[in-house]
Every structure is written in structure tokens, then in C-alpha cells.
Motif scaffolding. Structure first.
Motif, PDB file in Angstrom:
ATOM      1  N   VAL A 147      26.496 -14.337 -61.104  1.00 26.85           N
ATOM      2  CA  VAL A 147      26.052 -14.675 -62.450  1.00 26.85           C
ATOM      3  C   VAL A 147      24.543 -14.888 -62.428  1.00 26.85           C
ATOM      4  CG1 VAL A 147      28.243 -15.632 -63.210  1.00 26.85           C
ATOM      5  CG2 VAL A 147      26.610 -17.120 -62.074  1.00 26.85           C
ATOM      6  N   GLY A 209      28.011 -11.374 -65.139  1.00 27.50           N
ATOM      7  CA  GLY A 209      27.824 -12.031 -66.421  1.00 27.50           C
ATOM      8  C   GLY A 209      26.585 -12.894 -66.427  1.00 27.50           C
ATOM      9  N   LEU A 252      33.162 -15.963 -67.537  1.00 24.78           N
ATOM     10  CA  LEU A 252      33.187 -14.513 -67.421  1.00 24.78           C
ATOM     11  C   LEU A 252      34.383 -13.914 -68.138  1.00 24.78           C
ATOM     12  CD1 LEU A 252      32.125 -14.011 -63.702  1.00 24.78           C
ATOM     13  CD2 LEU A 252      30.729 -13.741 -65.749  1.00 24.78           C
ATOM     14  N   ASN A 255      34.346 -12.248 -71.386  1.00 25.45           N
ATOM     15  CA  ASN A 255      33.914 -10.858 -71.453  1.00 25.45           C
ATOM     16  C   ASN A 255      35.051  -9.877 -71.202  1.00 25.45           C
ATOM     17  OD1 ASN A 255      31.244 -11.629 -71.906  1.00 25.45           O
ATOM     18  ND2 ASN A 255      30.872 -11.894 -69.730  1.00 25.45           N
TER      19      ASN A 255
END
Length: 410
Positions: A147, A209, A252, A255
Motif C-alpha cells: 500500500v 491500493g 483494499l 476495491n
């Protein structure tokens, strides 16, 4: 398994990211070993040193040319260089993905075909080494998720081989647009190129992400110092973290992909099963995501079939022509649908029956599930004269850790 947090809020370049990963604990010999498999040793020597700049300590990574390398490498030439190297298949795919991201941006900017794109600054040996080194470091690290923070836009102008360009340079803007990367900036932003094309291409390739957990356990930190001295701190840091309460995975999972699709369907009562089988095969070959066929009761008491195809909007026109050119229906119904899908990727597990292809997918809670591919079960069942159920049980009991050979997709 840990997560990796990339904090590039002060600056982002390939050498900064590589220096930070080495400072995190990736052995420099691991980087050199991977680079040696590319047969580039005659073009460079590496220098990694600990420095203190503007009051902050970190590692600096630089490439010194025995030769500076060709500034006219094309994407096609770099593909051949990577594909003909002795690197592992996983590493080759990581490296090529970064260069594909760069080449796709340059192709749009300069109006050229992908393979004919010339890399200038990025094609030089130092950028090649940065990309190879970062990809090798990530392969070595084997983290669960990566990330990142949003990179800075910077401002001003920079001199390139195309002449003076505004900051962010066109390649950075194009990649940011293509991969939905937000660039941070304000009227008080620092002057200079704070995010390079190589840096943002690596970020687009690696990150799962853009988020930062509110609560995390820091396991280790690496600091990479940039080559440029802006008269203020210029470093990138990577943190190996244990996200408490699984927050990174939860973030995440926001998403998980929502896909817009189209259904094309028709009721058919005047075609033979053989004709329908051929037609369904044509739909699949032409790009239908999936096709189903059901028996139905139609007018005048006739037994008929409902054929339903799920297609992407981009393929709908082509598949519509398949329906009509085949001649088995005078019309079709078409309507939009959407679906939510989990990320999945392909790879292998070593089992008592040899190397077997598996599919891995990530559940909403972050749990990773692996299952052998149907074609593998069918092949082994035929070869060994056992039922697919027996084969599946033996594979699951004896399978080793999953080794991915593709990126996450939906």
C-alpha cells in the motif's frame, strides 16, 4: 505475513525506492545477483552508501557508467533483453509490466506504436537497474499487500532529451491518469521534479491500493535518500508493517471490482442440438465471457432453448454480428447487468503428482484460497486412471506453498 507501506509523500524515483528497500534489509547481493542475470555488468558499477542530508540519514543508490548505456532502446529491444535473460519467469513478468506501463504512456504521448516507443532517460542503464532491482527486491520480500501514499506532483520545468518540459512531465501525468493515482500538490509545493516516470511506473505496477492503516505495528523501516538536494528533506521510506485488525485488507477490499456487462439472449425453437452446440462454440471463440443454454417450453407446445451470453460492452457489437450471421435467430434481447468479482491470479503448487497449476483468489476478509485448475485434474485423471475426486484429494493433501506466475486480476 506482513504488508509493505511505501511513503513517497516527499518524492518518488526508482533509485529512492531501491535504496529504501535495501535499507529495509533486502541483501544487496540479492539485487546484484538478479541484475547479473540480465548480462548488463559491462555497462555499470553500483554504489550504495549511507549518507546524512538535510538532517536525515538513509541510503543512497547510484549507478556509475562503465558506459551509460543506449538512450535509444525501444520497448521491443527491452522486451527481448528481459525475455532472453536468465531471470525467473516471475521476475521477468514484474520487470516487463513496469516497462509496459511506461511504454503505453510514451506511445500515447508521442503517437507511436507500442513496440516502436523509444525510451530515452528511462532506457539508460541506471533506470534499467532501478527497475530490475526494485522488482527483484519485491520478489525477495514476499509481502501480503503493498500500500502506498500518494506521490507529490512537484512544479516547475525540467530539462530532458526532448527539451524543457513542465512538471509533472507528460509520462507521469499519463500514468497517473491510467492507474487512477492521485498526485498531491498545492501553491506551497516544492519546485522540481518530485515524481519521476520510473518511480510512478513502479508504483502503478506494485501497489495493491492507496491507503494507510490508522493502527499498525511497525516491524522495520527503510529510508532511501534522493539524488537531488532541494534544500529540504528528500527521502522515501518503506515500512514493513503488521496491520492491526486486518485493516489493510479491509481497505483494499473496498476495491473489489464492479464490472459493467451486457447480456445477449434469444429463445430458439427451430435449430438442432448440433447447430446450437456449434453456435455456442462460436460465441465463446468470439469473446463471450460465458454462455449458457436452457430448455424451455415455447409457443404451440414446442420444446425450445434459451441461449444466454454474458459479454463485455467492448465486445457486444462483434458478438451481436455472430448471433445474426449464424442465422439461428431473427432477433436477440440485450440488457445491461453488473457483477462484483474477487481478485484472482494463476500459479503453481508442487504436489506428490508433480507441478500442478492452481488458481488463487482473495476473499473479502483477506483470506487466500487456492484450488487446482479443472484442466489439470482432468489431465491427471486420464493419465493415472483415477477419478477426478481422488486426484483432487491427493493434490490438496500434498500441495506446497502457492507460487504465483501472474498478477492479480478480475
Amino acid at each position: 505475513m506482513n504488508d509493505l507501506l511505501i511513503d513517497c509523500s516527499l518524492g518518488l524515483s526508482g533509485d529512492m525506492l531501491l535504496a529504501a528497500l535495501v535499507d529495509l534489509g533486502i541483501p544487496i547481493e540479492e539485487i546484484k545477483s538478479s541484475i547479473s542475470l540480465m548480462d548488463l555488468e559491462d555497462e555499470f558499477s553500483l554504489e550504495v552508501k549511507e549518507i546524512v542530508r538535510n538532517g536525515f540519514r538513509g541510503l543512497s543508490f547510484s549507478v556509475h557508467g562503465k558506459s551509460k548505456g543506449s538512450s535509444n532502446r525501444t520497448f521491443k529491444e527491452i522486451k527481448l533483453l528481459v525475455e532472453n535473460s536468465r531471470c525467473s519467469q516471475n521476475l521477468k513478468k514484474r520487470i516487463l509490466k513496469v516497462f509496459f506501463i511506461l511504454a503505453s504512456a510514451e506511445a500515447v504521448i508521442h503517437g507511436k506504436d507500442l513496440d516502436e516507443v523509444h525510451f530515452h532517460e528511462v532506457g539508460e542503464t541506471d533506470s534499467l537497474i532501478d527497475i530490475i532491482g526494485v522488482c527483484a527486491a519485491i520478489e525477495y520480500l514476499k509481502v501480503r499487500n503493498i500500500v502506498t501514499a500518494s506521490p507529490p506532483a512537484g512544479k516547475g520545468y525540467v530539462l530532458t532529451k526532448h527539451g524543457g518540459l513542465p512538471i509533472p512531465v507528460p509520462a507521469v501525468l499519463e500514468i497517473a491518469k491510467n492507474y487512477n493515482i492521485k498526485l498531491t500538490g498545492s501553491l506551497q509545493s516544492y519546485e522540481g521534479e518530485l515524481t519521476t516516470p520510473t518511480g510512478i511506473a513502479l508504483l502503478a505496477s506494485l501497489t495493491d491500493g492507496f491507503c494507510q492503516p490508522s493502527e499498525m505495528e511497525i516491524c522495520n523501516i527503510g529510508i532511501g535518500i534522493g539524488q537531488k538536494d532541494f534544500g529540504r528533506p528528500n527521502f522515501l521510506r518503506v515500512c514493513l508493517i503488521n496491520s492491526l485488525n486486518n485493516e489493510v485488507n479491509e481497505s483494499l477490499n473496498k476495491n473489489i471490482d464492479r464490472q459493467n456487462l451486457i447480456v445477449q439472449e434469444a429463445w430458439i425453437d427451430d435449430s438442432s442440438p448440433e447447430e446450437l452446440a456449434a453456435f455456442i462454440s462460436d460465441l465463446r471463440k468470439s469473446g463471450a465471457i460465458d454462455v449458457a443454454c436452457f430448455t424451455i417450453q415455447m409457443k404451440k407446445g414446442r420444446q425450445g432453448f434459451e441461449v444466454k451470453a454474458i459479454v463485455s460492452p467492448e465486445d457486444s457489437t462483434r458478438l451481436r454480428s455472430v448471433w445474426f450471421s449464424n442465422g439461428i435467430s431473427l432477433g436477440i434481447r440485450e440488457y445491461a447487468i453488473s457483477r462484483w468479482v474477487l481478485p484472482r491470479r494463476l500459479g503453481f503448487c508442487t504436489t506428490s503428482l508433480g507441478k500442478v497449476r492452481f488458481k488463487q483468489f482473495k476473499k473479502p476478509d483477506g483470506t487466500l484460497i487456492e484450488k487446482p485448475e479443472y484442466d489439470e485434474l482432468y489431465r491427471l485423471s486420464n493419465n493415472l486412471g483415477k477419478s477426478m475426486k481422488e486426484i483432487n484429494s491427493q493434490i490438496i493433501k500434498s500441495s506446497s506453498e502457492f507460487s504465483p506466475d501472474s498478477e492479480w486480476s478480475w
